[in-house]
Design a protein around this motif. Structure first.
Motif, short mmCIF file in Angstrom:
data_model
loop_
_atom_site.label_atom_id
_atom_site.label_comp_id
_atom_site.label_asym_id
_atom_site.label_seq_id
_atom_site.Cartn_x
_atom_site.Cartn_y
_atom_site.Cartn_z
N LEU A 161 -11.40 113.67 55.20
CA LEU A 161 -10.40 114.15 54.29
C LEU A 161 -9.04 114.32 54.66
O LEU A 161 -8.53 114.94 55.86
N LEU A 162 -8.12 114.11 53.67
CA LEU A 162 -6.67 114.67 53.82
C LEU A 162 -6.37 115.94 53.37
O LEU A 162 -7.08 116.46 52.17
N ASN A 163 -5.27 116.49 53.49
CA ASN A 163 -4.79 117.70 52.98
C ASN A 163 -3.86 117.35 51.79
O ASN A 163 -2.91 117.65 51.50
N SER A 164 -4.57 116.42 50.75
CA SER A 164 -3.92 116.09 49.55
C SER A 164 -5.08 115.95 48.51
O SER A 164 -6.26 115.36 48.74
N THR A 165 -4.52 116.69 47.33
CA THR A 165 -5.41 116.43 46.10
C THR A 165 -4.60 116.18 44.90
O THR A 165 -3.46 116.07 44.98
N GLY A 166 -5.30 116.00 43.89
CA GLY A 166 -4.55 115.47 42.80
C GLY A 166 -4.95 114.07 42.32
O GLY A 166 -5.42 113.07 43.32
N PRO A 167 -4.19 113.38 41.22
CA PRO A 167 -4.28 111.97 41.26
C PRO A 167 -3.32 110.98 41.95
O PRO A 167 -3.64 109.89 41.69
N SER A 168 -2.63 111.55 42.62
CA SER A 168 -1.66 110.64 43.33
C SER A 168 -1.44 111.11 44.84
O SER A 168 -1.58 112.27 45.17
N LEU A 169 -1.26 109.99 45.67
CA LEU A 169 -1.08 110.17 47.08
C LEU A 169 0.36 109.35 47.28
O LEU A 169 0.33 108.00 46.99
N LYS A 170 1.27 109.89 47.86
CA LYS A 170 2.54 109.26 48.30
C LYS A 170 2.57 109.12 49.82
O LYS A 170 2.63 110.03 50.65
N LEU A 171 3.09 107.91 50.11
CA LEU A 171 3.30 107.79 51.61
C LEU A 171 4.67 106.86 51.67
O LEU A 171 4.91 105.94 51.07
N PHE A 172 5.29 107.60 52.74
CA PHE A 172 6.74 107.14 52.72
C PHE A 172 7.08 106.26 54.23
O PHE A 172 6.59 106.79 55.06
#
Length: 323
Positions: A244-255
């Motif tokens: 699991l990542l510390n990211s929730t919600g409908p989008s995940l952004k990687l730069f």
């Protein structure tokens, strides 16, 4: 006498309406128009009025409500009641004449309402709705879903002469709005709208990365979008390589991504009303060139289905079990 018999057979009594609504005015006319010097109107065995020339006499039961056109012999009855239903007979002795018509008076439909056992539903549950009218003679019923008539099928039952609607195995498409339409030959009425709240999902998940791509060059910026059909909206949690990542919600952004960020990305959906969960995974390949990206993608396509088996083998090795 023959003239009278022929006249009776040729002339009809035509009502202004039939059935007629309670409270309306009813006119019974002769067709074709026939001149009678006198005669009488009766309903069943009860006389309504008689007339001779220009003189008329109205009997007490119809006083103030009945009148006759002494020229055309047409009877007018105002403020009709349910008791005014019956066979109306007009007859005369000069010339000999008799004709009749059967009249039905109906009470108009009013105050159409429904009762329902519950409005907050979950998929596969059952709901029962019953329609009624506070007044109205012999009303008929039909149900509408939006502008379409509801018809019986393997999930939908219409009983009590269509007054009761039952839906077994409710789906998310049974939300409505429903309404009941009650009617009889003289009137109609419609209930308020009924809309159900239906909990379902999550299911039919979709995971997209920068559109539909799966291979990217190092240094790219990635936007992953996840969706699930769910009511209420599902809680979404992101994962990478099963963690699991510390990211929730409908989008995940990687730069400015690097090669070590290649691997399977997962989106987990949970509905806290249905207590159901679902997930979807997409393999993302990041490389310095398109050629190596294709090779890595082929490796990951082979590796991802094998991951559960690899985990099992590693567990066996750690336990010192035989291979």
């Amino acid at each position: 006498m023959k003239v009278g018999l022929l006249l009776s057979a040729a002339v009809q009594v035509l009502p202004s309406a039939n059935p007629v609504a309670v409270g309306a005015t009813l006119t019974l006319s002769l067709h074709p128009a026939t001149a009678l010097r006198g005669g009488s109107w009766a309903v069943g065995d009860s006389l309504i009025l008689t007339w001779l020339g220009e003189q008329e006499a109205v009997f007490p039961d119809h006083s103030g409500r009945a009148s006759v056109d002494v020229i055309t012999a047409a009877l007018t009855l105002t403020a009709v009641t349910l008791e005014d239903s019956g066979v109306y007979v007009v007859q005369s002795s000069d010339p000999p004449f008799r004709a009749n018509a059967s009249i039905t008076v109906l009470e108009p439909v009013s105050n159409v309402t429904f009762s329902v056992n519950q409005t907050d539903l979950s998929e596969l549950s059952t709901v029962v709705v019953t329609c009624s009218a506070s007044s109205g003679s012999s009303p008929s019923f039909l149900w509408l879903n939006g502008s379409s008539e509801v018809v019986a099928n393997e999930r939908v039952a219409l009983t009590d002469e269509n007054a009761t609607l039952s839906i077994v195995g409710v789906t998310r498409h049974d939300r409505g709005p429903f309404r009941c339409f009650a009617f009889n030959p003289v009137s109609n009425g419609t209930s308020d709208f009924l809309t159900f709240t239906i909990t379902y999902g999550p299911d039919n998940m979709v995971l997209a990365v920068n559109g539909n791509a799966t291979s990217f060059l190092t240094g790219s910026n990635l936007t992953m979008l996840c969706s699930a059909q769910s009511s209420p909206p599902a809680l979404l949690q992101w994962a990478f390589r099963g963690q699991l990542l510390n990211s929730t919600g409908p989008s995940l952004k990687l730069f400015d991504v690097s090669q070590d960020q290649s691997g399977p990305y997962g989106c987990l959906a949970y509905n806290n009303e249905t207590n159901r969960s679902s997930n979807i995974t997409k393999d993302v390949v990041i490389s310095k060139s398109h050629t190596s990206a294709l090779k890595q993608h082929a490796f990951h396509v082979w590796l991802v289905p094998m991951m559960p088996w690899l985990g099992f083998l590693l567990a066996m090795l750690d336990a010192g079990g035989p291979l």
